[in-house]
Design a protein around this motif. Structure first.
Motif, PDB file in Angstrom:
ATOM      1  N   GLY A 160     -52.666   8.226 -38.030  1.00 35.71           N
ATOM      2  CA  GLY A 160     -53.154   9.226 -37.088  1.00 35.71           C
ATOM      3  C   GLY A 160     -53.655   8.601 -35.808  1.00 35.71           C
ATOM      4  N   SER A 161     -53.433   9.292 -34.708  1.00 38.18           N
ATOM      5  CA  SER A 161     -53.849   8.775 -33.403  1.00 38.18           C
ATOM      6  C   SER A 161     -55.262   9.182 -33.019  1.00 38.18           C
ATOM      7  CB  SER A 161     -52.882   9.285 -32.325  1.00 38.18           C
ATOM      8  OG  SER A 161     -52.988  10.702 -32.205  1.00 38.18           O
ATOM      9  N   ASN A 162     -55.836  10.150 -33.767  1.00 37.51           N
ATOM     10  CA  ASN A 162     -57.153  10.700 -33.436  1.00 37.51           C
ATOM     11  C   ASN A 162     -57.152  11.342 -32.051  1.00 37.51           C
ATOM     12  OD1 ASN A 162     -59.758  11.305 -34.299  1.00 37.51           O
ATOM     13  ND2 ASN A 162     -60.653   9.505 -33.324  1.00 37.51           N
ATOM     14  N   GLN A 163     -55.979  11.797 -31.619  1.00 36.99           N
ATOM     15  CA  GLN A 163     -55.816  12.451 -30.321  1.00 36.99           C
ATOM     16  C   GLN A 163     -55.038  13.753 -30.509  1.00 36.99           C
ATOM     17  OE1 GLN A 163     -57.067  11.240 -27.382  1.00 36.99           O
ATOM     18  NE2 GLN A 163     -57.911   9.431 -28.402  1.00 36.99           N
ATOM     19  N   TRP A 164     -55.347  14.738 -29.677  1.00 37.50           N
ATOM     20  CA  TRP A 164     -54.563  15.967 -29.707  1.00 37.50           C
ATOM     21  C   TRP A 164     -53.178  15.697 -29.127  1.00 37.50           C
ATOM     22  CZ3 TRP A 164     -55.853  19.966 -32.508  1.00 37.50           C
ATOM     23  CH2 TRP A 164     -57.199  20.211 -32.797  1.00 37.50           C
ATOM     24  N   GLU A 165     -52.140  16.106 -29.865  1.00 37.65           N
ATOM     25  CA  GLU A 165     -50.763  15.878 -29.440  1.00 37.65           C
ATOM     26  C   GLU A 165     -50.013  17.202 -29.400  1.00 37.65           C
ATOM     27  OE1 GLU A 165     -49.058  13.027 -32.083  1.00 37.65           O
ATOM     28  OE2 GLU A 165     -50.485  11.425 -31.566  1.00 37.65           O
ATOM     29  N   LEU A 166     -49.272  17.435 -28.317  1.00 39.51           N
ATOM     30  CA  LEU A 166     -48.519  18.674 -28.153  1.00 39.51           C
ATOM     31  C   LEU A 166     -47.350  18.704 -29.135  1.00 39.51           C
ATOM     32  CD1 LEU A 166     -48.116  21.305 -26.547  1.00 39.51           C
ATOM     33  CD2 LEU A 166     -46.661  20.012 -24.969  1.00 39.51           C
ATOM     34  N   GLU A 167     -47.302  19.743 -29.972  1.00 38.06           N
ATOM     35  CA  GLU A 167     -46.253  19.894 -30.968  1.00 38.06           C
ATOM     36  C   GLU A 167     -45.196  20.927 -30.554  1.00 38.06           C
ATOM     37  OE1 GLU A 167     -45.778  18.304 -33.716  1.00 38.06           O
ATOM     38  OE2 GLU A 167     -47.668  17.271 -34.143  1.00 38.06           O
ATOM     39  N   ARG A 168     -45.652  21.957 -29.844  1.00 38.19           N
ATOM     40  CA  ARG A 168     -44.725  23.032 -29.485  1.00 38.19           C
ATOM     41  C   ARG A 168     -45.229  23.739 -28.237  1.00 38.19           C
ATOM     42  NH1 ARG A 168     -42.265  27.407 -33.884  1.00 38.19           N
ATOM     43  NH2 ARG A 168     -40.824  28.446 -32.455  1.00 38.19           N
ATOM     44  N   ASP A 169     -44.323  24.018 -27.308  1.00 39.93           N
ATOM     45  CA  ASP A 169     -44.678  24.685 -26.047  1.00 39.93           C
ATOM     46  C   ASP A 169     -43.541  25.644 -25.695  1.00 39.93           C
ATOM     47  OD1 ASP A 169     -45.527  25.512 -23.592  1.00 39.93           O
ATOM     48  OD2 ASP A 169     -45.671  23.525 -22.692  1.00 39.93           O
TER      49      ASP A 169
ATOM     50  N   ARG B  89     -54.567  23.223 -32.793  1.00 41.17           N
ATOM     51  CA  ARG B  89     -55.149  23.969 -31.673  1.00 41.17           C
ATOM     52  C   ARG B  89     -54.018  24.732 -30.978  1.00 41.17           C
ATOM     53  NH1 ARG B  89     -58.978  20.682 -27.960  1.00 41.17           N
ATOM     54  NH2 ARG B  89     -60.422  21.308 -29.624  1.00 41.17           N
ATOM     55  N   THR B  90     -54.206  26.041 -30.849  1.00 39.98           N
ATOM     56  CA  THR B  90     -53.185  26.900 -30.266  1.00 39.98           C
ATOM     57  C   THR B  90     -53.780  27.648 -29.074  1.00 39.98           C
ATOM     58  OG1 THR B  90     -52.371  27.209 -32.527  1.00 39.98           O
ATOM     59  CG2 THR B  90     -51.370  28.558 -30.821  1.00 39.98           C
ATOM     60  N   ILE B  91     -53.001  27.734 -27.988  1.00 40.86           N
ATOM     61  CA  ILE B  91     -53.494  28.330 -26.747  1.00 40.86           C
ATOM     62  C   ILE B  91     -52.497  29.355 -26.205  1.00 40.86           C
ATOM     63  CG2 ILE B  91     -54.208  27.857 -24.364  1.00 40.86           C
ATOM     64  CD1 ILE B  91     -54.873  24.997 -25.266  1.00 40.86           C
ATOM     65  N   ILE B  92     -53.008  30.517 -25.811  1.00 38.95           N
ATOM     66  CA  ILE B  92     -52.216  31.515 -25.106  1.00 38.95           C
ATOM     67  C   ILE B  92     -53.044  32.048 -23.935  1.00 38.95           C
ATOM     68  CG2 ILE B  92     -50.889  32.222 -27.138  1.00 38.95           C
ATOM     69  CD1 ILE B  92     -52.662  34.738 -27.255  1.00 38.95           C
TER      70      ILE B  92
ATOM     71  N   TYR C  46     -51.032  22.304 -30.497  1.00 37.43           N
ATOM     72  CA  TYR C  46     -51.375  20.884 -30.570  1.00 37.43           C
ATOM     73  C   TYR C  46     -51.805  20.553 -32.000  1.00 37.43           C
ATOM     74  CZ  TYR C  46     -51.666  21.148 -25.433  1.00 37.43           C
ATOM     75  OH  TYR C  46     -51.386  21.342 -24.110  1.00 37.43           O
ATOM     76  N   SER C  47     -51.630  19.290 -32.385  1.00 35.34           N
ATOM     77  CA  SER C  47     -52.104  18.837 -33.694  1.00 35.34           C
ATOM     78  C   SER C  47     -52.999  17.626 -33.516  1.00 35.34           C
ATOM     79  CB  SER C  47     -50.929  18.483 -34.611  1.00 35.34           C
ATOM     80  OG  SER C  47     -50.251  17.323 -34.136  1.00 35.34           O
TER      81      SER C  47
END
Length: 242
Positions: free
Chosen positions: A42-51, A71-74, A58-59
């Protein structure tokens, strides 16, 4: 001559069984090593999975943790009270089923406290055998900061009441909803999800499904909730609109 050949058969079977046993042990060891490696990765960072379609997922994988956080954003034309309403109104079985198809019971344990702005509810989710039903005993609190950002904190409080036999009380759940006003009637809705159903349950399935499940919910299901009249017209004295 026939009698001389008979003892060879059991020996062949012993060799076959030995090889099968070695193969199974090797598979188990490989799975254990892979799981150990994955848990500690794990990177311990938020990573974009789908846009896609205005939805970002993000995961976050923390080394040493077997739970992947999402984390999901709209963004949309929503009032802050409208975004908060599904979490503060209608804590009943019908609403529970809208959030979770397998919800079979919903009870208010602590009614809404208008001073401390929180309540406690108990949601029961059913699962097919061999998995036991899960109880979500959750504290839902709301606050708004000086920038009018509304935060709804949904936290598991597993020991707030006595446990029920035959059901697994979820120990780990911390979901945070954040509604940020962006101006011109537009608001950002962000969900940060951290949950483990505990007990005998394949956590890796939740980790695998998390990206797509969160995307589908925020892109399709949540907008339908928010368009209900009771949510669109909701007003709360403790929420200041943009």
């Amino acid at each position: 001559m026939e009698n001389e050949n008979k003892p060879a058969k059991p020996k062949r079977w012993k060799r076959v069984l030995k090889r099968i046993g070695i193969g199974l042990i090797s598979v188990i060891v490989l799975l254990y090593l892979y799981n150990w490696y994955w848990v500690n990765s794990g990177s311990n960072q938020w990573e974009l999975e789908r846009d896609e379609d205005g939805v970002q997922v993000y995961s976050l994988k923390v080394p040493g943790d077997n739970v992947v956080k999402y984390r999901t954003i709209i963004k949309g034309r929503y009032s802050l009270s409208q975004l908060a309403a599904p979490h503060l109104l209608d804590h009943n079985l019908e609403t529970c089923k809208e959030w979770f198809e397998n919800c079979v019971d919903c009870k208010i344990i602590q009614p809404w406290d208008s001073i401390r702005q929180y309540d406690i509810s108990l949601w029961t989710l059913d699962f097919p055998s061999p998995f036991q039903p899960r109880e979500l005993l959750i504290n839902t609190s709301v606050k708004q900061d000086e920038n009018k950002v509304v935060t709804i904190d949904v936290t598991s409080v597993p020991n707030a009441i006595e446990h029920n036999d035959g059901k697994v009380r979820v120990e780990r759940m911390h979901n945070v909803w954040q509604f940020t006003p962006l101006g011109n009637g537009i608001a950002e809705c962000q969900l940060t999800q951290d949950i483990s159903l505990g007990g005998f349950f394949p956590q890796f399935l939740m980790n695998m499904a998390g990206k797509d499940a969160n995307f589908e919910f925020m892109q399709k299901e949540l907008p339908k909730f928010l368009q209900k009249e009771k949510y669109k017209n909701a007003k709360f004295s403790f929420i200041r609109e943009q």
